[in-house]
Motif scaffolding. Structure first.
Motif, PDB file in Angstrom:
ATOM      1  N   LEU A   1      35.471  41.283  39.648  1.00 20.72           N
ATOM      2  CA  LEU A   1      34.040  41.456  40.528  1.00 20.72           C
ATOM      3  C   LEU A   1      34.660  42.852  41.286  1.00 20.72           C
ATOM      4  CD1 LEU A   1      31.420  40.943  41.078  1.00 20.72           C
ATOM      5  CD2 LEU A   1      32.123  39.053  42.683  1.00 20.72           C
ATOM      6  N   ALA A   2      33.812  43.771  41.631  1.00 20.47           N
ATOM      7  CA  ALA A   2      34.152  44.784  42.507  1.00 20.47           C
ATOM      8  C   ALA A   2      32.761  45.461  42.796  1.00 20.47           C
ATOM      9  CB  ALA A   2      34.765  45.855  42.018  1.00 20.47           C
TER      10      ALA A   2
ATOM     11  N   LYS B   1      40.553  48.312  46.360  1.00 20.76           N
ATOM     12  CA  LYS B   1      41.634  47.433  45.456  1.00 20.76           C
ATOM     13  C   LYS B   1      40.967  46.388  44.453  1.00 20.76           C
ATOM     14  CE  LYS B   1      45.461  47.223  48.426  1.00 20.76           C
ATOM     15  NZ  LYS B   1      46.468  46.304  49.109  1.00 20.76           N
ATOM     16  N   ALA B   2      39.484  46.226  44.988  1.00 21.29           N
ATOM     17  CA  ALA B   2      38.735  45.309  44.204  1.00 21.29           C
ATOM     18  C   ALA B   2      38.524  46.149  42.882  1.00 21.29           C
ATOM     19  CB  ALA B   2      37.315  44.967  44.789  1.00 21.29           C
ATOM     20  N   MET B   3      38.059  47.408  42.964  1.00 21.74           N
ATOM     21  CA  MET B   3      37.772  48.384  41.769  1.00 21.74           C
ATOM     22  C   MET B   3      39.027  48.570  40.902  1.00 21.74           C
ATOM     23  SD  MET B   3      34.907  49.488  40.545  1.00 21.74           S
ATOM     24  CE  MET B   3      33.799  49.926  41.833  1.00 21.74           C
ATOM     25  N   ALA B   4      40.167  48.649  41.575  1.00 22.38           N
ATOM     26  CA  ALA B   4      41.388  48.776  40.805  1.00 22.38           C
ATOM     27  C   ALA B   4      41.698  47.524  39.947  1.00 22.38           C
ATOM     28  CB  ALA B   4      42.605  49.163  41.773  1.00 22.38           C
ATOM     29  N   GLU B   5      41.468  46.460  40.695  1.00 20.48           N
ATOM     30  CA  GLU B   5      41.615  45.075  39.904  1.00 20.48           C
ATOM     31  C   GLU B   5      40.682  45.049  38.461  1.00 20.48           C
ATOM     32  OE1 GLU B   5      42.863  41.189  38.535  1.00 20.48           O
ATOM     33  OE2 GLU B   5      43.667  42.972  39.621  1.00 20.48           O
ATOM     34  N   LEU B   6      39.294  45.339  38.801  1.00 17.68           N
ATOM     35  CA  LEU B   6      38.597  45.680  37.583  1.00 17.68           C
ATOM     36  C   LEU B   6      38.890  46.599  36.546  1.00 17.68           C
ATOM     37  CD1 LEU B   6      34.623  45.274  37.730  1.00 17.68           C
ATOM     38  CD2 LEU B   6      35.435  47.136  36.685  1.00 17.68           C
ATOM     39  N   HIS B   7      39.327  47.685  36.989  1.00 19.12           N
ATOM     40  CA  HIS B   7      39.884  48.721  36.018  1.00 19.12           C
ATOM     41  C   HIS B   7      41.014  48.143  35.442  1.00 19.12           C
ATOM     42  CE1 HIS B   7      42.134  52.557  35.164  1.00 19.12           C
ATOM     43  NE2 HIS B   7      41.174  52.511  34.568  1.00 19.12           N
TER      44      HIS B   7
ATOM     45  N   LYS C   1      45.037  41.901  45.944  1.00 22.30           N
ATOM     46  CA  LYS C   1      45.194  41.255  47.170  1.00 22.30           C
ATOM     47  C   LYS C   1      43.971  41.505  48.120  1.00 22.30           C
ATOM     48  CE  LYS C   1      50.258  41.092  47.614  1.00 22.30           C
ATOM     49  NZ  LYS C   1      50.374  39.590  47.743  1.00 22.30           N
ATOM     50  N   GLY C   2      43.001  42.012  47.630  1.00 20.67           N
ATOM     51  CA  GLY C   2      41.744  42.069  48.329  1.00 20.67           C
ATOM     52  C   GLY C   2      41.603  43.522  48.919  1.00 20.67           C
ATOM     53  N   PRO C   3      40.490  43.998  49.351  1.00 25.94           N
ATOM     54  CA  PRO C   3      40.261  45.262  49.987  1.00 25.94           C
ATOM     55  C   PRO C   3      40.799  45.406  51.310  1.00 25.94           C
ATOM     56  CG  PRO C   3      38.276  43.990  50.105  1.00 25.94           C
ATOM     57  CD  PRO C   3      39.257  43.402  49.304  1.00 25.94           C
TER      58      PRO C   3
END
Length: 768
Positions: free
Chosen positions: A35-36, A112-118, A141-143
């Motif tokens: 989720l981002a 970071k959230a978008m990198a995790e989603l990617h 680890k979160g934004p």
């Protein structure tokens, strides 16, 4: 429930209620794999949008006209997803049949959230199981930074990086246990000594009661001396234990602070250049220095005191009720007032401490910026301006600290007044009861029997008064410790923000060692962007053979320095690959890769120390003969031996005691001594005179022999010896070839650059 599902439920719960309800209509927390949020539209305006990855679908939610609209894209209809990273913003692009099927722009607080989603999207493309780590990827680890708090929906002030209203200080401080853990036996010993001291403290008021009621009023001299001896023993024992405990805890605090400084400074060296472009020098210096000192103060003087304070509170409360339960109830009446004062002022003090930290950081940044630039300041006569800048920042620190003192100086007397109400109750009510019961107490003493338990005596009043001060002491301690507590929590938060930041450039877990290299380089469809929008490099394809010297030329901003930054892996391409000896740079160990690359910069940086230490910086174990040989090869040996201290001459801050040409040749000697197989020369002769340029050029000719070399120069004459010239324009390669070949192309980009430079030289010659 898995940790991933728990984290996803926490993230979902932190969203505004309306978007959370909309997302839960389509997916449950257990079904969300990533989720981002994104917050920018193609025009750069702020929007509210979210991406949620479910099983086989990427859901898109965007707020429009007070409502949330949603749609879903099946992943089997997409072929790839790419992130274009920048300094200020980034873009997630979805591709279908070679074309862009979707684009979502976001600022760095959602990076970071978008990198995790990617990463999760890529894993589904590759058919990996959920949660499986790919290629050494790091755990999310979160934004880093938010503008609006997800929990309370309040704006985060510019001086804070997380919401000060929602900061859970206890959780932040509990994370300090990872630093205290290795020294837990010191904590255990300190805690045990504190408990023994607490037990002795609880006995002293009772001894005071016996001295008055049984020794003095009972005229028992023997008992009096026994009780005085007991007092003396307790006082000496408490003093010894207090000294031992103070020594242990002070040593623990210093050790923990040193570990935090080491850990923070070490982690800073692991972070990528992007991180330092977003942070001020003063901010980072403050985190390593003063923030760790505040944590030392907390660990040494507050860690055990808080726990012992609460135990004292409980133990003394029991003793008060055992002494006289009715009077104990009356003494406790001010407690609700004191609790309200603590809650209100604690919150205000924490907010104010965060502001003070921000102001201190700004003031430190002014000093850190001015001292290295002192020559420029004096050259332009701007001393008064810089003094005014500092005075302004210093006054802001003073104003914020004054506000804190206003809060603190009101809070302390208010707490003391509430305590003194209990003092009046004891003497007012207790004294009344003692006078009322005096006859019964005297009768019992005359009969030689103990006074009934329900009677009030002078000794009990004195003991109760002592217990009252002991009872309120932990409350005062915690209340007055609020300043230390808030300072430590704020400082711990700042330090943990550094430690929790993951480097953008890192060595993968399965990275290969690089003991030797031949120097064959291939740029394969390489593109790069700093801001996520404008591409600095576009589809670069370039092959460089071992031992070949390549010259990069082009107008300023054409992408020359960016190209070598990618080769040194200061950044990674957003598209394409850079291969070294047939292997992607990202598949090598970072330290091995950079060990084989030597860099000579346009503005050489020398560290404070001796000339010999600067030459041997890349190879600290080098002998003095190796250093001298490198200096001779760099045409700087004769200059060095002309100094009174020779190679032991101390250079000033950034080497400013040397001339520009001398600094440049020392940096070349540093590169020669390190003996790299791949050499990068970035405008190595651009800011020196003609004589010095010839000396530096002669040193460079020795340096580039038998090495793969990439040289950048605006003085095109310095690249005539290059095997091949690569001409860049607007991030693209427009020409390649030898100097003579490109010069012969009258309409070519290189020929135009050469003609322009010759015209400028002619104009300068005529003016002279």
């Amino acid at each position: 429930m898995s940790t991933q599902n728990t984290q996803m439920q926490d993230r979902l719960a932190a969203l505004p209620a309306d978007v959370r309800e909309r997302i839960e209509e389509q997916l449950s927390a257990e079904a969300i794999q990533a989720l981002a949020a994104y917050d920018l539209d193609p025009q750069g305006q702020y929007v509210n949008g979210y991406l949620a990855l479910g099983a086989g679908k990427l859901w898109h939610f965007q707020g429009r006209d007070g409502s949330w609209q949603s749609d879903a894209t099946p992943l089997d209809q997409l072929e790839s997803a790419k992130v274009l990273e920048g300094l200020g913003m980034s873009v997630l692009r979805l591709y279908r049949d070679g074309a862009v099927a979707g684009e979502y722009r976001y600022s760095n607080r959602h990076a970071k959230a978008m990198a995790e989603l990617h990463r999760q999207v890529e894993r589904q493309f590759e058919g990996q199981a959920d949660g499986e780590q790919a290629g050494g990827g790091e755990e999310f680890k979160g934004p880093d930074k938010k503008v609006k708090c997800d929990k309370c929906n309040s704006a985060i002030p510019d001086w804070a990086e997380t919401c000060p209203r929602c900061l859970q200080q206890r959780k932040v401080l509990m994370r300090l246990y990872e630093f205290v853990g290795p020294y837990k036996w010191r904590v255990v010993i300190g805690f045990a000594l504190a408990l023994v001291g607490l037990a002795m403290g609880l006995v002293r008021p009772k001894l005071s009661q016996w001295v008055v009621d049984f020794a003095v009023l009972g005229r028992n001299y023997r008992l009096l001396w026994i009780l005085i001896g007991s007092f003396l023993f307790i006082m000496v024992a408490e003093a010894v234990m207090r000294a031992v405990r103070g020594r242990i805890m002070a040593g623990l605090g210093m050790r923990v602070a040193a570990d935090i400084r080491n850990r923070c400074y070490t982690h800073l060296h692991k972070l990528s250049l992007n991180y330092f472009s977003r942070k001020s020098t003063g901010s980072l210096i403050t985190r390593v220095t003063s923030d760790s000192d505040r944590i030392w103060d907390f660990v040494a003087f507050s860690l055990i005191e808080v726990v012992v304070g609460f135990l004292t509170f409980a133990g003394v409360g029991v003793m008060m009720f055992l002494t006289n339960w009715r009077l104990a109830f009356l003494v406790l009446l001010p407690i609700p007032i004191m609790v309200v004062l603590m809650v209100v002022f604690h919150k205000r003090m924490h907010d104010q401490m965060a502001r003070i930290w921000h102001r201190w950081s700004d003031m430190t940044a002014v000093v850190a910026d001015a001292i290295p630039g002192m020559r420029v300041i004096k050259a332009f006569g701007q001393e008064n301006r810089e003094i005014d800048r500092f005075n302004h920042r210093n006054y802001q620190v003073y104003e914020e600290e004054r506000k804190l003192m206003n809060i603190f100086t009101f809070f302390g007397p208010a707490m003391m007044l509430a305590t003194q109400v209990g003092f009046l109750v004891i003497w007012g009510v207790g004294g009344f009861w003692a006078i009322r019961d005096l006859a019964a107490v005297q009768a019992a003493q005359a009969a030689g029997v103990d006074s009934p338990d329900g009677l009030m005596t002078v000794g009990k009043i004195i003991a109760f008064q002592s217990y009252m001060w002991m009872f309120f002491q932990p409350i005062h301690m915690v209340a007055h410790m609020s300043r230390t507590f808030n300072r430590a929590a704020t400082s711990a938060q700042r330090i943990l923000e550094v430690l929790d930041t993951e480097p953008d450039i890192f060595t993968k877990r399965d990275a290969k060692a690089l003991p030797e290299m031949s120097g064959r380089i291939e740029f394969r469809n390489v593109s790069f962007s700093y801001d996520g929008v404008r591409r600095v490099l576009r589809n670069i394809n370039l092959n460089i053979e071992p031992g070949e010297m390549i010259g990069l030329v082009g107008h300023s901003g054409s992408g020359k320095t960016t190209l070598v930054n990618l080769l040194c892996r200061f950044y990674d391409p957003v598209e394409g690959q850079i291969l070294l000896d047939g292997v992607d740079l990202r598949d090598y160990k970072l330290e091995d890769l950079r060990r084989h690359i030597g860099v000579v910069l346009q503005e050489p940086y020398l560290f404070r120390g001796t000339i010999a230490e600067n030459i041997a910086y890349g190879n600290p174990g080098a002998s003095i003969m190796d250093i001298i040989r490198a200096a001779r090869a760099a045409n700087v040996h004769d200059v060095i031996v002309g100094f009174p201290d020779g190679y032991d001459t101390t250079v000033g801050e950034r080497g400013h005691t040397l001339s520009g040409g001398e600094r440049q040749r020392v940096s070349i000697a540093r590169a020669i001594l390190d003996n790299p197989r791949l050499l990068v020369l970035d405008e190595a002769t651009s800011s020196v005179d003609s004589k010095t340029e010839k000396e530096i050029q002669a040193a460079l000719d020795r340096l580039v022999a038998d090495r793969t070399t990439i040289a950048i120069a605006h003085r095109l004459s310095t690249l005539r010896k290059a095997d091949r010239l690569v001409v860049l324009d607007k991030g693209e390669i427009v020409e390649q070839g030898a100097h003579g070949e490109l010069e012969a192309r009258e309409d070519g980009a290189y020929a135009k650059l050469l003609n322009t430079q010759n015209e400028v030289k002619s104009i300068i010659a005529l003016q002279e």
